[in-house]
Design a protein around this motif. Structure first.
Motif, PDB file in Angstrom:
ATOM      1  N   SER A  84       0.824  -1.203   0.000  1.00  0.00           N
ATOM      2  CA  SER A  84       0.000   0.000   0.000  1.00  0.00           C
ATOM      3  C   SER A  84       0.862   1.257   0.000  1.00  0.00           C
ATOM      4  O   SER A  84       0.592   2.210  -0.744  1.00  0.00           O
ATOM      5  CB  SER A  84      -0.925   0.001   1.221  1.00  0.00           C
TER       6      SER A  84
ATOM      7  N   ALA B 138       2.365   1.871  -3.394  1.00  0.00           N
ATOM      8  CA  ALA B 138       1.419   2.301  -4.416  1.00  0.00           C
ATOM      9  C   ALA B 138       0.903   3.713  -4.193  1.00  0.00           C
ATOM     10  O   ALA B 138       0.579   4.410  -5.157  1.00  0.00           O
ATOM     11  CB  ALA B 138       0.236   1.334  -4.474  1.00  0.00           C
ATOM     12  N   SER B 139       0.811   4.157  -2.942  1.00  0.00           N
ATOM     13  CA  SER B 139       0.093   5.397  -2.632  1.00  0.00           C
ATOM     14  C   SER B 139       0.967   6.553  -2.194  1.00  0.00           C
ATOM     15  O   SER B 139       0.482   7.684  -2.122  1.00  0.00           O
ATOM     16  CB  SER B 139      -0.952   5.126  -1.538  1.00  0.00           C
ATOM     17  N   TYR B 140       2.237   6.307  -1.870  1.00  0.00           N
ATOM     18  CA  TYR B 140       3.076   7.355  -1.311  1.00  0.00           C
ATOM     19  C   TYR B 140       4.349   7.514  -2.128  1.00  0.00           C
ATOM     20  O   TYR B 140       4.897   6.538  -2.643  1.00  0.00           O
ATOM     21  CB  TYR B 140       3.440   7.038   0.142  1.00  0.00           C
ATOM     22  N   SER B 141       4.817   8.747  -2.218  1.00  0.00           N
ATOM     23  CA  SER B 141       6.064   9.032  -2.920  1.00  0.00           C
ATOM     24  C   SER B 141       7.234   8.870  -1.954  1.00  0.00           C
ATOM     25  O   SER B 141       7.995   9.805  -1.691  1.00  0.00           O
ATOM     26  CB  SER B 141       6.037  10.448  -3.507  1.00  0.00           C
TER      27      SER B 141
ATOM     28  N   HIS C  14      -5.064   0.682   5.137  1.00  0.00           N
ATOM     29  CA  HIS C  14      -4.293   0.179   3.998  1.00  0.00           C
ATOM     30  C   HIS C  14      -5.068  -0.919   3.276  1.00  0.00           C
ATOM     31  O   HIS C  14      -5.588  -1.836   3.917  1.00  0.00           O
ATOM     32  CB  HIS C  14      -2.958  -0.414   4.471  1.00  0.00           C
TER      33      HIS C  14
ATOM     34  N   PRO D 100      -3.061  -2.993  -3.130  1.00  0.00           N
ATOM     35  CA  PRO D 100      -3.418  -2.416  -4.433  1.00  0.00           C
ATOM     36  C   PRO D 100      -4.113  -3.394  -5.371  1.00  0.00           C
ATOM     37  O   PRO D 100      -4.951  -2.987  -6.183  1.00  0.00           O
ATOM     38  CB  PRO D 100      -2.065  -1.981  -5.002  1.00  0.00           C
TER      39      PRO D 100
ATOM     40  N   ARG E 290      -7.966  -3.209  -4.648  1.00  0.00           N
ATOM     41  CA  ARG E 290      -8.663  -1.933  -4.591  1.00  0.00           C
ATOM     42  C   ARG E 290      -9.759  -1.875  -5.656  1.00  0.00           C
ATOM     43  O   ARG E 290      -9.748  -2.638  -6.619  1.00  0.00           O
ATOM     44  CB  ARG E 290      -7.677  -0.774  -4.766  1.00  0.00           C
TER      45      ARG E 290
ATOM     46  N   ASN F  43      -0.443  11.799  -0.216  1.00  0.00           N
ATOM     47  CA  ASN F  43      -1.329  10.699  -0.613  1.00  0.00           C
ATOM     48  C   ASN F  43      -2.647  11.298  -1.111  1.00  0.00           C
ATOM     49  O   ASN F  43      -3.579  11.524  -0.333  1.00  0.00           O
ATOM     50  CB  ASN F  43      -1.568   9.759   0.566  1.00  0.00           C
ATOM     51  N   THR F  44      -2.723  11.568  -2.399  1.00  0.00           N
ATOM     52  CA  THR F  44      -3.901  12.226  -2.971  1.00  0.00           C
ATOM     53  C   THR F  44      -5.167  11.418  -2.728  1.00  0.00           C
ATOM     54  O   THR F  44      -6.206  11.969  -2.334  1.00  0.00           O
ATOM     55  CB  THR F  44      -3.702  12.448  -4.478  1.00  0.00           C
ATOM     56  N   GLU F  45      -5.111  10.112  -2.951  1.00  0.00           N
ATOM     57  CA  GLU F  45      -6.285   9.265  -2.770  1.00  0.00           C
ATOM     58  C   GLU F  45      -6.726   9.241  -1.310  1.00  0.00           C
ATOM     59  O   GLU F  45      -7.921   9.262  -1.004  1.00  0.00           O
ATOM     60  CB  GLU F  45      -5.999   7.853  -3.259  1.00  0.00           C
ATOM     61  N   GLY F  46      -5.756   9.193  -0.395  1.00  0.00           N
ATOM     62  CA  GLY F  46      -6.092   9.153   1.024  1.00  0.00           C
ATOM     63  C   GLY F  46      -6.759  10.428   1.494  1.00  0.00           C
ATOM     64  O   GLY F  46      -7.723  10.390   2.267  1.00  0.00           O
TER      65      GLY F  46
END
Length: 242
Positions: free
Chosen positions: A21, A24-27, A86, A89, A92, A124-127
């Protein structure tokens, strides 16, 4: 799909879901992700989480496989904080996050939690959209350290905001108690105190038990009120925010 409390046997699966997670979601770089997993989800930390009565760790299981989990804590007597949610991915887009969120909220309500707050890293744009889509409002930011680097974490709340109250320090300086941003203490909550009304710079904390200001925090995020002994233990396992 089954949503249930986590058990010690789930610890390897929880680490795997968290790793995928985060990737996939964090830089975050590989070293930062590895450090975060080791710090937050190693065997000892997960054992402490499972044994802590103030914490709630739920897993979502599909076909015998853990595919998601949520970690939350009773931050104050009537407030719960969702620390992490979390989802693997590969799983999802199935509504698992929605179901896990609602089950987490329901379980916290059963414990007497009246309103829910959430935390998510700013990148985290999606979060962040997840909370905003559910009517949460961003009420502040804090810094979280991962692998020696500081990241911005957004704080969300679904409760009606109470605002900031000006108070004077012993030397006559005006600072502002943030009633919407607080941490659980052993006796009563510690509220964040800002230097300015806009909340752009932090001064310290306000002990709501004895109504005194405190601005000292150790490297693990522990605050202790010198006047009444109220203690704030960190709700994250990393170096904290002051």
């Amino acid at each position: 799909m089954e949503i249930r409390p986590a058990t010690p046997a789930d610890r390897p699966a929880i680490r795997d879901v968290a790793r995928r997670s985060l990737q996939a979601s964090y830089s975050l770089g590989p070293q930062a992700i590895t450090s975060a997993i080791e710090e937050w989800y190693d065997e000892d930390r997960l054992e402490e989480t499972l044994a802590d009565e103030d914490r709630l760790l739920l897993v979502a299981e599909e076909a015998g496989q853990v595919v998601a989990f949520s970690e939350s804590v009773e931050a104050t007597e009537d407030t719960g904080t969702l620390l992490w949610l979390h989802v693997d991915p590969a799983h999802r887009g199935k509504g698992i996050a929605d179901d896990l969120f609602e089950r987490t909220r329901n379980r916290l309500e059963e414990r007497g939690v009246a309103h829910l707050e959430g935390r998510v890293l700013a990148d985290n744009t999606e979060g962040n959209s997840f909370y905003e889509d559910r009517g949460f409002e961003q009420v502040g930011t804090e810094n979280v350290e991962i692998a020696g680097r500081s990241y911005v974490e957004n704080l969300y709340s679904e409760a009606q905001q109470q605002g900031r109250e000006p108070v004077e320090t012993e030397d006559g300086r005006t600072v502002y108690i943030d009633h919407d941003n607080h941490e659980r203490g052993s006796v009563a909550p510690f509220h964040v105190v800002h230097v300015d009304m806009e909340g752009e710079e932090r001064y310290g904390y306000f002990c709501s038990n004895c109504e005194t200001l405190a601005n000292a925090m150790d490297s693990m995020g522990r605050i202790e009120c010198d006047s009444c002994g109220n203690v704030r233990k960190p709700i994250r396992w990393d170096a904290a925010y002051l």
